[in-house]
Design an enzyme around this catalytic site. Structure first.
Site, short mmCIF file in Angstrom:
data_model
loop_
_atom_site.label_atom_id
_atom_site.label_comp_id
_atom_site.label_asym_id
_atom_site.label_seq_id
_atom_site.Cartn_x
_atom_site.Cartn_y
_atom_site.Cartn_z
N GLU A 22 150.38 -100.76 52.50
CA GLU A 22 151.62 -100.21 53.07
C GLU A 22 152.82 -100.24 52.13
OE1 GLU A 22 149.44 -102.11 54.68
OE2 GLU A 22 149.26 -101.51 56.77
N ALA B 146 146.76 -95.94 59.55
CA ALA B 146 147.59 -95.03 60.34
C ALA B 146 147.41 -93.60 59.86
CB ALA B 146 149.06 -95.43 60.19
N GLU C 25 143.73 -103.94 59.38
CA GLU C 25 144.33 -104.72 60.48
C GLU C 25 143.43 -104.70 61.72
OE1 GLU C 25 148.14 -102.66 60.17
OE2 GLU C 25 149.13 -104.57 59.79
N GLY D 95 146.22 -100.07 58.59
CA GLY D 95 145.83 -100.33 59.98
C GLY D 95 144.32 -100.46 60.16
N1 COA Z 1 145.89 -90.43 57.39
C1 COA Z 1 145.61 -89.11 57.53
N2 COA Z 1 144.69 -88.48 56.78
C2 COA Z 1 144.03 -89.21 55.87
C3 COA Z 1 144.27 -90.59 55.68
C4 COA Z 1 145.26 -91.19 56.49
N3 COA Z 1 145.54 -92.50 56.42
N4 COA Z 1 143.47 -91.02 54.67
C5 COA Z 1 142.75 -89.96 54.28
N5 COA Z 1 143.11 -88.87 54.98
C6 COA Z 1 142.60 -87.51 54.84
C7 COA Z 1 142.99 -86.91 53.51
O1 COA Z 1 144.31 -86.42 53.55
C8 COA Z 1 141.96 -85.82 53.35
O2 COA Z 1 142.32 -84.73 54.13
P1 COA Z 1 142.07 -83.20 53.60
O3 COA Z 1 140.58 -83.08 53.46
O4 COA Z 1 142.64 -82.36 54.70
O5 COA Z 1 142.79 -83.11 52.30
C9 COA Z 1 140.72 -86.46 53.96
O6 COA Z 1 141.19 -87.52 54.79
C10 COA Z 1 139.82 -87.06 52.93
O7 COA Z 1 140.60 -87.88 52.08
P2 COA Z 1 140.33 -87.99 50.53
O8 COA Z 1 141.41 -88.80 49.93
O9 COA Z 1 140.08 -86.63 49.98
O10 COA Z 1 138.92 -88.75 50.58
P3 COA Z 1 138.33 -89.89 49.67
O11 COA Z 1 137.05 -90.27 50.28
O12 COA Z 1 138.36 -89.50 48.25
O13 COA Z 1 139.36 -91.14 49.81
C11 COA Z 1 140.67 -92.79 50.96
C12 COA Z 1 139.52 -91.77 51.03
C13 COA Z 1 140.74 -93.43 52.33
C14 COA Z 1 140.36 -93.83 49.89
C15 COA Z 1 141.99 -92.08 50.59
O14 COA Z 1 142.13 -90.92 51.41
C16 COA Z 1 143.21 -92.92 50.80
O15 COA Z 1 143.51 -93.72 49.93
N6 COA Z 1 143.90 -92.78 51.95
C17 COA Z 1 145.09 -93.55 52.28
C18 COA Z 1 144.68 -94.95 52.74
C19 COA Z 1 145.91 -95.81 52.99
O16 COA Z 1 146.62 -96.20 52.10
N7 COA Z 1 146.11 -96.14 54.27
C20 COA Z 1 147.20 -97.00 54.69
C21 COA Z 1 147.98 -96.29 55.75
S1 COA Z 1 149.36 -97.28 56.22
#
Ligand code: COA
Length: 259
Positions: free
Chosen positions: A133, A65, A113, A110
Site C-alpha cells: 500500500e 483492493a 490481509e 487486502g
Molecule cells: N485491482 C484491479 N485490477 C487489478 C488489480 C487490482 N488490485 N491487480 C491486477 N489487476 C488487473 C490488471 O489491471 C489487469 O487488468 P487488464 O487485463 O484489464 O489490464 C489484470 O488484473 C491482470 O493484471 P496483470 O498485472 O497484467 O497480471 P500479472 O499476472 O502480470 O500480475 C499482479 C498480477 C497482481 C502481480 C499485478 O497486477 C499487481 O501487482 N497488481 C497490484 C497488486 C497490489 O499492489 N495490490 C495492493 C492493492 S492496495
C-alpha cells in the site's frame, strides 16, 4: 455479481472462491459486501465446521483492493469502499470456526490481509506476498498493520509494511507468515490434509481453543489464563468431552457432534 464469489459445500466444509481471475481476484466493493454477508452466514450455520478461501486461476490468490474501481473516486467519497473491505476481512476473522486461506497464487494488500484473517495459510510454490500500500500512496487499512506484527513480529512487519516489499513465498514461510508451501497441484491435497486433521478434533474444543488464543494474545498473562479457564469450562461440560474420554477408553476413534 454472485458469480464473482463461488460457494461450494463439501461435507462440513464450505469452500469460498474469489472468482475474478481476469482482475487477479481483486476485492471489489460488491465482492466485499458478499464476503461479509457470507462470513456471517457461515458463522451461524451449525452444520459448517470449517471454511476455506481460495482464488480462481493460477495467477493470484488476491491482488487486494480493486484499484480500478477506486480510481476516480474522490477521497471524501471512498469511505464505503474502504469500509467494505475492512468489514469483510473483520467478518472473516470473526468466524469462530477454523478458517484456511488456500493461496493458489500471490497475495497483495487486502489479499494478504484477507489471508492473515484466516487461521491457516497454505500457499503454492513460486508466488509472493506483500503489503504494497505505501507504494500506492495509502497504507494497509484492513488489519495489515495490526495482524502482520502479531504474526511475524514488529521488526519484520515494519520491513514489509514500511517498505511495501513483495517477498517470495519461501521467505514468507521462513518468517512464519504462511504455514506451508506446496507444489502447484498439491494445494487441494494439503488443505484436505488440514481438514482431515480437524475432523479428528472436537469442533467445540477447536472453537474455544481458537478463542482463548486470540482473546488472550495481547493481555497480561494472568488475564489470558482467566480467559483460558472460561473457554476450558465450555469444553468440560460438552457431550464431546464425554465422547472423547469414552472413545479413548474403548480404543476407538471418537465421533464428535459439536455439542
Ligand atoms: N485491482 C484491479 N485490477 C487489478 C488489480 C487490482 N488490485 N491487480 C491486477 N489487476 C488487473 C490488471 O489491471 C489487469 O487488468 P487488464 O487485463 O484489464 O489490464 C489484470 O488484473 C491482470 O493484471 P496483470 O498485472 O497484467 O497480471 P500479472 O499476472 O502480470 O500480475 C499482479 C498480477 C497482481 C502481480 C499485478 O497486477 C499487481 O501487482 N497488481 C497490484 C497488486 C497490489 O499492489 N495490490 C495492493 C492493492 S492496495
Amino acid at each position: 455479481m454472485s458469480e464473482h464469489i463461488l460457494v461450494e459445500r463439501r461435507g462440513t466444509t464450505v469452500w469460498i472462491t474469489l472468482n475474478r481471475p481476469e482482475a487477479r481476484n481483486a476485492l471489489s466493493r460488491a465482492v466485499n459486501l458478499r464476503l461479509a454477508e457470507l462470513a456471517n452466514e457461515l458463522e451461524h450455520d451449525p452444520t459448517v465446521r470449517a471454511v476455506v478461501i481460495m482464488g480462481a486461476g493460477d495467477k493470484a490468490f488476491c491482488a487486494g483492493a480493486d484499484l480500478k474501481e477506486r480510481k476516480g473516486i474522490p477521497a471524501a467519497e471512498s469511505a464505503p469502499y474502504i469500509n467494505a473491505i475492512s468489514t469483510a476481512i473483520n467478518e472473516i476473522a470473526a468466524i469462530r470456526k477454523p478458517t484456511i486461506a488456500a493461496m493458489n497464487g500471490s497475495a497483495y494488500g487486502g489479499g494478504l490481509e484477507l489471508a492473515m484473517a484466516c487461521d491457516f495459510r497454505i500457499a503454492v510454490e513460486g508466488c509472493e506476498v506483500g503489503l504494497t500500500e505505501v507504494r500506492l500512496g495509502i497504507m494497509p487499512g484492513a488489519g495489515g498493520t495490526q495482524r502482520l506484527p502479531r504474526l511475524i513480529g514488529e521488526a519484520r512487519a515494519k520491513e514489509m509494511i514500511m517498505l511495501g516489499r513483495r517477498i517470495p513465498i519461501a521467505r514468507a514461510y521462513e518468517i512464519g507468515l504462511v504455514h506451508q508451501v506446496v507444489p502447484v497441484g498439491q494445494l487441494h491435497a494439503a488443505v484436505e490434509g488440514i481438514l482431515t486433521e480437524l475432523s479428528g478434533c472436537a469442533p467445540l474444543s477447536v472453537i474455544h481453543a481458537k478463542s482463548a488464543l486470540e482473546r488472550g494474545a495481547n493481555l497480561p498473562l494472568d488475564q489470558g489464563l482467566e480467559i483460558e479457564q472460561q473457554c476450558y469450562e465450555v469444553t468440560l461440560y460438552s457431550e464431546d468431552r464425554d465422547e472423547g474420554l469414552a472413545a479413548f477408553a474403548a480404543g476407538r476413534p471418537p465421533v464428535y457432534q459439536g455439542r
